[in-house]
Design an enzyme around this catalytic site. Structure first.
Site, PDB file in Angstrom:
ATOM      1  N   ASP A 155      25.874 -97.856  -8.643  1.00 29.95           N
ATOM      2  CA  ASP A 155      26.623 -98.956  -8.044  1.00 29.95           C
ATOM      3  C   ASP A 155      25.657 -99.992  -7.470  1.00 29.95           C
ATOM      4  OD1 ASP A 155      28.482-100.578  -6.873  1.00 29.95           O
ATOM      5  OD2 ASP A 155      29.584 -98.956  -5.893  1.00 29.95           O
ATOM      6  N   ASP A 156      25.631-101.176  -8.068  1.00 30.45           N
ATOM      7  CA  ASP A 156      24.758-102.272  -7.609  1.00 30.45           C
ATOM      8  C   ASP A 156      23.278-102.001  -7.864  1.00 30.45           C
ATOM      9  OD1 ASP A 156      27.078-103.437  -6.716  1.00 30.45           O
ATOM     10  OD2 ASP A 156      26.559-103.439  -4.595  1.00 30.45           O
TER      11      ASP A 156
ATOM     12  N   CYS B  91      32.268-105.087  -9.215  1.00 32.72           N
ATOM     13  CA  CYS B  91      32.615-103.677  -9.317  1.00 32.72           C
ATOM     14  C   CYS B  91      33.898-103.306 -10.062  1.00 32.72           C
ATOM     15  CB  CYS B  91      32.674-103.153  -7.883  1.00 32.72           C
ATOM     16  SG  CYS B  91      32.946-101.418  -7.797  1.00 32.72           S
TER      17      CYS B  91
ATOM     18  N   ARG C  43      34.249-101.458 -13.837  1.00 37.92           N
ATOM     19  CA  ARG C  43      34.708-100.079 -14.037  1.00 37.92           C
ATOM     20  C   ARG C  43      35.917 -99.998 -14.965  1.00 37.92           C
ATOM     21  NH1 ARG C  43      32.045 -97.144  -9.684  1.00 37.92           N
ATOM     22  NH2 ARG C  43      30.552 -98.739  -9.112  1.00 37.92           N
TER      23      ARG C  43
ATOM     24  N   LYS D  51      32.742 -92.670  -6.932  1.00 38.78           N
ATOM     25  CA  LYS D  51      33.579 -93.818  -6.585  1.00 38.78           C
ATOM     26  C   LYS D  51      34.627 -94.080  -7.671  1.00 38.78           C
ATOM     27  CE  LYS D  51      32.889 -98.807  -5.789  1.00 38.78           C
ATOM     28  NZ  LYS D  51      31.841 -99.804  -5.471  1.00 38.78           N
TER      29      LYS D  51
ATOM     30  N   HIS E  60      37.681 -96.943  -7.322  1.00 41.32           N
ATOM     31  CA  HIS E  60      37.833 -98.406  -7.190  1.00 41.32           C
ATOM     32  C   HIS E  60      38.648 -99.044  -8.306  1.00 41.32           C
ATOM     33  CE1 HIS E  60      35.764-102.100  -5.190  1.00 41.32           C
ATOM     34  NE2 HIS E  60      37.034-101.950  -4.895  1.00 41.32           N
TER      35      HIS E  60
ATOM     36  N   SER F  13      34.851 -98.859  -2.520  1.00 44.82           N
ATOM     37  CA  SER F  13      33.470 -99.007  -2.059  1.00 44.82           C
ATOM     38  C   SER F  13      33.299 -98.421  -0.669  1.00 44.82           C
ATOM     39  CB  SER F  13      33.070-100.486  -2.031  1.00 44.82           C
ATOM     40  OG  SER F  13      33.120-101.015  -3.332  1.00 44.82           O
TER      41      SER F  13
ATOM     42  N   HIS G 128      25.121 -98.929  -3.359  1.00 48.01           N
ATOM     43  CA  HIS G 128      25.976 -99.949  -2.724  1.00 48.01           C
ATOM     44  C   HIS G 128      25.799 -99.834  -1.211  1.00 48.01           C
ATOM     45  CE1 HIS G 128      29.608-102.096  -1.502  1.00 48.01           C
ATOM     46  NE2 HIS G 128      29.820-102.450  -2.760  1.00 48.01           N
TER      47      HIS G 128
ATOM     48  N   ASP H  29      26.985-100.664 -12.588  1.00 48.26           N
ATOM     49  CA  ASP H  29      28.212-101.457 -12.726  1.00 48.26           C
ATOM     50  C   ASP H  29      27.974-102.964 -12.722  1.00 48.26           C
ATOM     51  OD1 ASP H  29      27.570-101.582 -10.016  1.00 48.26           O
ATOM     52  OD2 ASP H  29      29.667-101.562  -9.362  1.00 48.26           O
ATOM     53  N   ASN H  30      26.862-103.379 -12.125  1.00 48.15           N
ATOM     54  CA  ASN H  30      26.482-104.805 -12.108  1.00 48.15           C
ATOM     55  C   ASN H  30      25.086-104.895 -11.513  1.00 48.15           C
ATOM     56  OD1 ASN H  30      29.044-104.730  -9.746  1.00 48.15           O
ATOM     57  ND2 ASN H  30      26.918-104.902  -9.073  1.00 48.15           N
TER      58      ASN H  30
ATOM     59  N   LYS I  63      24.069-109.544  -8.643  1.00 49.92           N
ATOM     60  CA  LYS I  63      25.506-109.230  -8.551  1.00 49.92           C
ATOM     61  C   LYS I  63      26.337-110.460  -8.225  1.00 49.92           C
ATOM     62  CE  LYS I  63      28.687-106.496  -5.655  1.00 49.92           C
ATOM     63  NZ  LYS I  63      28.822-105.332  -4.774  1.00 49.92           N
TER      64      LYS I  63
END
Lengths: 459, 459
Positions: free
Chosen positions: A37-38, A77, A81, A133, A135, A158, A232, A284-285, A305
């Protein structure tokens, strides 16, 4: 010679060949997606990080296929996903919009009619699990157990959401107690088991859960979607990792994530199923640059991001299946949109009927080093196309930095960059390449003609 | 336990131990320095380049020790080369100043009294050769054969110097003829053998020369200083590489350089002397960013050639000696200043008498994975200290971009960055760390008290 996917699989023993009739068919190959994540393009050793040590991911890359041009399907995010699990640009499922992501107060979520990798593989007899996660919605129809997962353990969104203002927020990583102010619940199969979740041990507990699932399912076929909470913000690491990296708490969190990847791959080796398990690692990004010491790095790529510059959407991408995937580095352009078609091909599952998909089956590339078919890639920000890549060329119709630039800037004519000669998108060469721009604009037009926007979910 | 270098070498068999008396002493280990020109921190696969393929350097790194924090001793060419060969900051030899580098019209050069690696190793019975760019003076006393090299083949200075205005300059890489306007001579042992040098085949011819020298000297001990002309502008590649990389002519040139490294290492393997040859690969300074498609990338580091931001001076650094150097990645801070003390230690040569040196012997790190002693590093621009690194902290007293910012900006208090948490030097944290600044300023003062500036050579 271009082999069909099924022929490749047959040769590799991933799918039963017709002539193998005197034995029970071998279990179909497993699929594991590990989703950070991130995490930025420049945050792993094998992608050039000078400060974060990632020996397990580096080894995974050295043993597998490392992508230089792997893309998430969104710059933030929730849409990213949704796209990964459905193989479709988020505009098609309605999982994008002005509000960018789902919040705890959002009414929407991944529509039940969307077909996820988990649903398709479950229908092929796969055991399915979500760890980490989610989301993609907290209401009926959108939750993990509603979307094809038989097991689920993790956070609904998140780790910075759901903060309680009546609690002191405290500094991230403050030991006393570490989760001050953060109030995100930890959920198992739809039931809250801890609130606030103790984030210092999340990565460890996720990992234990993932390894347990692998061990339990080792004799059959399974799909594991392991979506980490970190890196994240707010950033946490367990005592074994906290304060251990050169790169501060961000580095600590990534090094723990690296450890976790090592645990998963070790479990596959120990159980003797590494050669029939496809593991894909990605993010994810891009990195959340405004987070200072708690944000990562996109390496040489521009921005992070939230933006459709390369740093926002090009991410680490590693595919691993020792003995089946030859160790290599590829500059073929691929991404999370391709995971559904690839997973379904591996499982011998039919593609969803009458549903437009945006990815391609990566199997010929993964297992036979065959180049992918050339196809455009669209950089969406919310429900708008901000940029498009075709071959080495990328045109920006609009640009906006990750977070901070209040409004998008429109470019007419579009900006044009050659990502081979100018990976950092510094030199606009639109004036000299009107023909390329025309071709890209044609590709956008064609793509848009196929789009039926889903009902907006991020309200 | 900290072993002395000689003890380590004795254990490793790199130096004869006293008790080995009944056999001829084995030849001392060879030393090869491969020096790229203007290659950036982010330009190799193993340092995260997404577009340039460097399988030979990647393999060298995987088999050897890759440094994340390796520094050239200057942000431009001539001073950097003087420092590498002498182990001293250029201020001490006078090889720096306002004019930045030597030009064909310059009267100065590396002073004869400076002791180079070549001189010190020649005195130990090593065969010595220089292949490639020199750029340390064209007058008597400063030339390769005057500075300890028994053989020399290459260019006297940069490949963009000595251009003839009466010849059409032409586009770099223009095939008709490729060297239009460029007029640099190719020199063997002091005599011009070709002018203008055909730059399209330079890398190939350098490589042939280097491999030939290795083969001829394989039974003895040798020092080879292989200083490539590329990827300095104007960029050329031989037909086998031209147009082959994703990254345009710059990528072509780097990929040919990578091929050349592969040829050198292969020769060592074939001759069976790889395990007694230390090979170090690095670059003279960061990428020349203003050169557009003909400039490289510093990856996530800030700025490039000509600046004392990290991108100007932190460069790829790989040390290789299979069986002796364990495959690893190190974040120990090292650099070209350390090569003279290291080479002399390997050869069992005494350090120059009464000459202040600025590097340390890397052998304990290379051969026994022992950490180096903590010491400050000074970022000179010309004859001034612009910045200083101590541990993870870097203070900037002055800053100036590579090329383009007309005057340096002075910072009082200095800017302060933590290179672990902020490798890209984005977040000045001086206000919170007055103690660190004081310690760094003390280190600068102490260093300056040891400096007796040499007679300025770059007039």
């Amino acid at each position: 010679m271009r082999l069909s996917t099924s022929a490749v699989f047959c040769l590799l023993g991933l799918l039963p060949c017709d002539r193998v009739i005197d034995a029970a068919p071998p279990p179909k190959a497993n699929v594991i997606v590990i989703f950070a994540d991130d995490l930025g393009y420049g945050d792993l050793g094998c992608y050039g990080s000078p400060t974060i040590r990632t020996p397990h991911l580096d080894r995974m890359a050295a043993e597998g296929l490392r992508f230089t041009d792997f893309y998430s399907a969104s710059e933030v995010c929730t849409p990213s996903r949704a796209a990964l699990l459905t193989g479709r640009y988020p505009i098609r499922s309605g999982m994008c919009g002005n509000r960018r992501v789902l919040f705890p107060s959002s009414k929407g979520g991944l529509p039940p009619e969307e077909i996820t990798i988990a649903e398709a593989l479950r229908d092929q007899g796969y055991a399915t699990a979500h760890v980490g996660k989610w989301h993609l919605g907290i209401h009926e129809g959108s939750r993990p157990l509603d979307q094809g997962f038989q097991h689920s353990f993790g956070l609904p969104y998140s780790n910075d959401m759901d903060a309680r203002s009546d609690l002191p927020r405290g500094a991230t990583g403050s030991p006393n107690p570490p989760q001050d102010g953060w109030n995100v619940p930890l959920i198992r199969d739809g039931k809250i088991v801890e609130q606030p979740a103790d984030q210092t041990t999340l990565t460890k507990r996720y990992t234990k859960e993932a390894v347990q699932f692998i061990r339990q399912q080792k004799d059959g076929s399974f799909f594991l979607y392991f979506a980490h909470t970190f890196p994240h913000v707010p950033m946490f690491a367990s005592p074994a990792f906290k304060g251990k990296s050169r790169a501060g708490i961000y580095g600590d969190a990534v090094e723990e994530l690296d450890w976790s990847v090592g645990q998963v791959l070790d479990a596959l080796r120990t159980e003797g199923i590494a050669d029939r398990t496809l593991v894909v690692f990605t993010s994810d990004n891009g990195p959340w640059l405004i987070m200072g010491d708690q944000g990562g790095s996109a390496g040489l790529l521009r921005d992070g991001k939230g933006s459709t510059w390369e740093g926002g959407m090009r991410v680490p991408g590693i595919a691993w299946m020792p003995g089946r995937i030859k160790p290599s580095v590829t500059s073929q352009r691929a991404g999370t949109l391709d995971l559904l078609p690839s997973a379904l091909a591996i499982a011998g599952a039919p593609l969803p009927d009458k549903v437009p998909l945006d990815g391609v089956d990566l199997a010929p590339l993964l297992f036979a080093a065959q180049p992918l078919v050339e196809r455009p890639y669209f950089y969406y920000r919310g429900d708008q196309i901000f940029a498009c890549r075709l071959g080495e060329w990328k045109a920006h119709f609009k640009t906006q930095t990750g977070y901070g630039q209040p409004q998008a800037e429109t470019h007419d004519p579009p900006l044009l960059f050659h990502l081979g000669r100018d990976a950092s998108e510094k030199r606009n060469v639109a004036a000299a390449h009107a023909d390329v721009l025309a071709e890209i604009q044609q590709a956008v037009k064609l793509h848009q003609s196929t789009i039926v926007p889903g009902v907006p979910q991020l309200q």
